[in-house]
Write an enzyme that holds these catalytic residues in place. Structure first.
Site, mmCIF file in Angstrom:
data_model
loop_
_atom_site.group_PDB
_atom_site.id
_atom_site.type_symbol
_atom_site.label_atom_id
_atom_site.label_comp_id
_atom_site.label_asym_id
_atom_site.label_seq_id
_atom_site.Cartn_x
_atom_site.Cartn_y
_atom_site.Cartn_z
ATOM 1 C CD GLU A 170 17.494 -12.466 -8.263
ATOM 2 O OE1 GLU A 170 16.953 -13.029 -7.307
ATOM 3 O OE2 GLU A 170 17.161 -11.338 -8.658
ATOM 4 N NE ARG A 195 4.660 1.701 -0.801
ATOM 5 C CZ ARG A 195 5.421 1.917 0.252
ATOM 6 N NH1 ARG A 195 6.508 2.641 0.138
ATOM 7 N NH2 ARG A 195 5.109 1.414 1.425
ATOM 8 C CD1 TRP A 197 -0.582 -5.729 -3.446
ATOM 9 C CD2 TRP A 197 -0.446 -6.573 -1.383
ATOM 10 N NE1 TRP A 197 -0.076 -7.000 -3.532
ATOM 11 C CE2 TRP A 197 0.016 -7.541 -2.289
ATOM 12 C CE3 TRP A 197 -0.445 -6.874 -0.017
ATOM 13 C CZ2 TRP A 197 0.470 -8.790 -1.885
ATOM 14 C CZ3 TRP A 197 0.011 -8.125 0.386
ATOM 15 C CH2 TRP A 197 0.459 -9.057 -0.559
ATOM 16 C CE LYS A 243 14.063 -10.576 -10.359
ATOM 17 N NZ LYS A 243 14.829 -10.426 -9.147
ATOM 18 C CD GLU A 268 10.280 -10.873 -9.140
ATOM 19 O OE1 GLU A 268 9.606 -10.446 -8.195
ATOM 20 O OE2 GLU A 268 11.506 -10.722 -9.210
ATOM 21 C CG HIS A 293 19.778 -36.208 -6.016
ATOM 22 N ND1 HIS A 293 20.123 -37.481 -5.612
ATOM 23 C CD2 HIS A 293 20.948 -35.541 -6.228
ATOM 24 C CE1 HIS A 293 21.439 -37.577 -5.559
ATOM 25 N NE2 HIS A 293 21.966 -36.411 -5.930
ATOM 26 C CG ASN A 319 0.345 2.019 3.710
ATOM 27 O OD1 ASN A 319 -0.713 2.128 3.116
ATOM 28 N ND2 ASN A 319 1.481 2.504 3.242
ATOM 29 N N GLY A 320 -0.698 -1.383 6.510
ATOM 30 C CA GLY A 320 -0.424 -2.289 7.623
ATOM 31 C C GLY A 320 -1.625 -3.162 7.936
ATOM 32 C CE LYS A 344 11.682 -2.426 -5.672
ATOM 33 N NZ LYS A 344 12.447 -3.469 -6.393
ATOM 34 C CB CYS A 384 -0.886 0.042 1.228
ATOM 35 S SG CYS A 384 -1.849 -1.425 1.498
HETATM 36 O O1 M6R Z 1 13.115 -4.894 0.043
HETATM 37 P P1 M6R Z 1 13.637 -6.276 0.275
HETATM 38 O O2 M6R Z 1 14.958 -6.510 -0.364
HETATM 39 O O3 M6R Z 1 13.668 -6.638 1.735
HETATM 40 O O4 M6R Z 1 12.596 -7.222 -0.423
HETATM 41 C C1 M6R Z 1 12.703 -8.612 -0.370
HETATM 42 C C2 M6R Z 1 11.844 -9.264 -1.420
HETATM 43 O O5 M6R Z 1 10.500 -8.948 -1.219
HETATM 44 C C3 M6R Z 1 12.254 -8.869 -2.834
HETATM 45 O O6 M6R Z 1 13.599 -9.130 -3.086
HETATM 46 C C4 M6R Z 1 11.389 -9.632 -3.869
HETATM 47 O O7 M6R Z 1 11.693 -10.979 -3.839
HETATM 48 C C5 M6R Z 1 11.606 -9.040 -5.271
HETATM 49 N N1 M6R Z 1 10.351 -8.870 -5.930
HETATM 50 C C6 M6R Z 1 12.403 -9.909 -6.163
HETATM 51 O O8 M6R Z 1 12.561 -9.379 -7.435
#
Ligand code: M6R
Length: 614
Positions: free
Chosen positions: A487, A27, A74, A491, A494, A510, A100-101, A609, A2
């Protein structure tokens, strides 16, 4: 997650709120809304969808007023729809509130309020808080500021809120706990509020970061007053914002993600600044220098992080153990915080977070702190909650990362963690001068190598076109290339919604090998180094089952070229630092595939974000 924006001043608030909400879009959100106070009335407008949907909805009937609040939601309580969107009004319509929260005890409070005659329209915890404030104000006759303070002392959970009141058109009230909130102080008695500084930076550089359990009264006449929930007055600490407006714009790129991928040569150099001295062959990191004894005597480093930051932590495990001979455990913050882990006083907990606001990472820090560990933060956002909560730390200086998919933050984190491992190794005497000088020189060459790899963009785009319709993908790597495989897979899934898994290459046999057929693209990091031959064998295992191999190889490689369907060459790099270079083609690949599949690259579905709820 949010987003919050608020304005109290002399200008029309609506354009400021909409611009602010657009800056907060990165975000991630599913609905948005604004509330404006004008001539003693509050007008709330909100709807499901993007901020542009809200604008369309209001086209031709733009709300007026010089006081207003705006929100991107959100969904947590109740589905994303027009009714659950913020702002929420109190039952008597005097207040509008954004939040927010999560209010954890909202159900109990709601039940009590219903018993007292309150009627709720939405499923949200936020509406409950709005009614609670109204209830306290009506019942006790206290002013709004006091009613908010009393209401917040009854709630459990996390909040950042902003409230406007039609009975008090000259003020706006904000409060926070475990969710960030920044107040901007403009000229002529103007105030801005943001869940981060991005909606504020255009108007003022003077900001106050609210601390947990603080309530702030912004009053056109009397200025800013801050009081804690425990009713202690605080002197506002005004800081100067460092971010520049240009860094928040797309700068000619179609998407922030692409811009951020291309910024990496620069952002890696920014990580070196003031820390690496090539001539002297020296590295200095003040957060470590100031706590030298702790690092020298540390028995263990525990890294806590989530998502991409956790992957950077996994790379660091190889770096610290190899270079600094310091034992490392890498933990998902979300698991660590609930596991009753053993934390010793001579452990150092390193929290890695781009945003510096991730709820799980923050909670893991709090827990480790209580058990006496020294906490070191690796954050990107200056002034973020984690950066302020840790005992010491190092900023990654990557600049604002707007795309939800983390790219330049990852390489900046790995760069800083490398600098840290080298600093600690110097102090612990675990590295020879020759190796130190070699690694410093190698690190210094990384930005140029990244620039070189970025030139493979057209080739990566071509490969992306071939595999854009895949339904599954496998990413393999060994050693510190394993976290890069994780990673790469993250990517892809997501932002393009293709199911992808990252595995240590040897683990393939395995289990995952059962998935391999002619439809399965397998992305392999097969650069020169001690596991090269082993990875070549893994590639052969995939080929024997007709899988498609897309390999990242060292320039000039011939063996893998002969077997793979496609190879992407990266410059020869010391094995220790390969992740900084080999991750780049994976970032480009997921970007192109997402664009080709028509996905929203910068704001993928269901993602935020910064994840400020657990
Ligand atoms: O702000 P942060 O690095 O703590 O966030 C952690 C994850 O939420 C963040 O890396 C998330 O996995 C990304 N969307 C990956 O691209």
């Amino acid at each position: 997650m949010c987003g919050i924006v608020g304005y109290l001043g002399t200008e029309q608030a609506y354009p400021i709120l909409i611009k602010g909400l657009k800056r907060l879009e990165y975000r991630g959100y599913d609905s948005s809304g604004v509330a404006l106070l004008n001539e003693g009335e509050i007008e709330i407008s909100k709807c499901r969808g993007k901020v542009s949907d809200l604008e369309d909805h209001l086209a031709g009937k733009v709300p007026e007023g010089v006081v207003g609040i705006g929100h991107t939601r959100w969904a947590t309580h109740g589905p994303p729809n027009d009714i659950n969107a913020h702002p929420h009004a109190s039952g008597d319509g005097t207040l509008a509130l954004i939040h927010n929260g999560i209010i954890e005890n909202y159900a109990t409070i709601k039940e009590e309020l219903i018993n007292r005659g309150h009627v709720f329209k939405s499923d949200t915890d936020t509406e409950v808080l709005t009614h609670l404030i109204e209830d306290i104000r009506t019942k006790t006759g206290v002013d709004l500021f006091e009613a908010i303070r009393l209401a917040l002392s009854e709630v459990h959970g996390a909040y950042a809120i902003v409230v406007i009141d039609k009975k008090n058109p000259d003020m706006m009230i904000a409060a926070k706990k475990s969710s960030p909130l920044v107040i901007g102080i403009g000229g002529n008695g103007e105030f801005y509020v943001g869940s981060d500084a991005t909606p504020i930076v255009e108007y003022t550089k003077n900001v106050v970061y609210l601390e947990d359990e603080e309530v702030a009264l912004m009053d056109r006449k009397s200025g800013l007053k801050i009081v804690t929930i425990q009713n202690k007055e605080k002197v506002p600490y005004i800081q100067e914002l460092e971010i520049k407006l240009e860094t928040l714009e797309k700068g000619g790129y179609d998407y922030f993600m692409l811009k951020e991928i291309y910024e990496q040569p620069r952002s890696i150099i920014d990580c070196f600044r003031g820390r690496m001295n090539l001539q002297k062959g020296e590295i200095r990191m003040s957060g470590i220098d100031d706590n030298e004894e702790k690092w020298i005597n540390a028995k263990r480093v525990i890294i806590v992080a989530c998502g991409t930051s956790w992957h950077a932590g996994l790379v660091a495990e190889y770096l610290f153990e190899d270079i600094a001979r310091l034992s490392v455990e890498v933990e998902y913050a979300s698991e660590f915080r609930y596991r009753n882990p053993i934390i010793n006083k001579d452990d150092i907990v390193v929290a890695i977070s781009q945003s510096g606001e991730t709820a799980d990472t923050l909670a893991a820090i709090e827990m480790a702190k209580k058990q006496g560990a020294h906490i070191f933060g690796v954050c990107n956002v200056v002034g973020s909650t984690i950066s302020r909560t840790t005992d010491s730390g190092a900023y990654t200086h990557a600049g604002p990362e707007i795309g939800v998919a983390s790219t330049k933050a990852f390489t900046a984190q790995v760069t800083v963690l490398t600098l840290m491992a080298l600093t600690v190794a110097q102090k612990r005497g675990t590295i020879t001068d020759a190796r130190l000088h070699r690694l410093i020189a190698e690190l210094n060459s990384i930005p140029d190598k990244v620039t070189e790899v970025l030139k493979t963009n057209d080739q990566v785009e071509y490969i992306s076109d071939i595999y854009k319709n895949a339904t599954n993908a496998l990413y393999l790597g060994r050693g510190s290339s394993f976290p890069v495989a994780l990673e790469g897979a993250l990517k892809l899934k997501e932002i393009s919604y293709i199911h992808a898994e990252g595995y240590p290459a040897a683990e393939m046999k395995h289990g995952p090998i059962a998935l391999i057929d002619e439809e399965m693209p397998v992305f392999v990091i097969a650069t020169h180094g001690q596991s090269y031959e082993k990875v070549v064998s893994n590639i052969q295992e995939v080929k024997a089952r007709k899988g498609k191999i897309i390999a990242i190889v060292t320039a000039g490689d011939t063996a893998v070229k002969g077997m793979a369907d496609h190879v992407i060459e990266i410059p020869k790099t010391d094995e220790t630092l390969v992740p900084l270079v080999s991750v780049i083609p994976f970032q480009l690949l997921s970007y192109h595939i997402a664009v080709m599949r028509g996905c929203n690259v910068d704001q993928p579905r269901n993602l935020a974000k910064s994840v400020t709820v657990e």
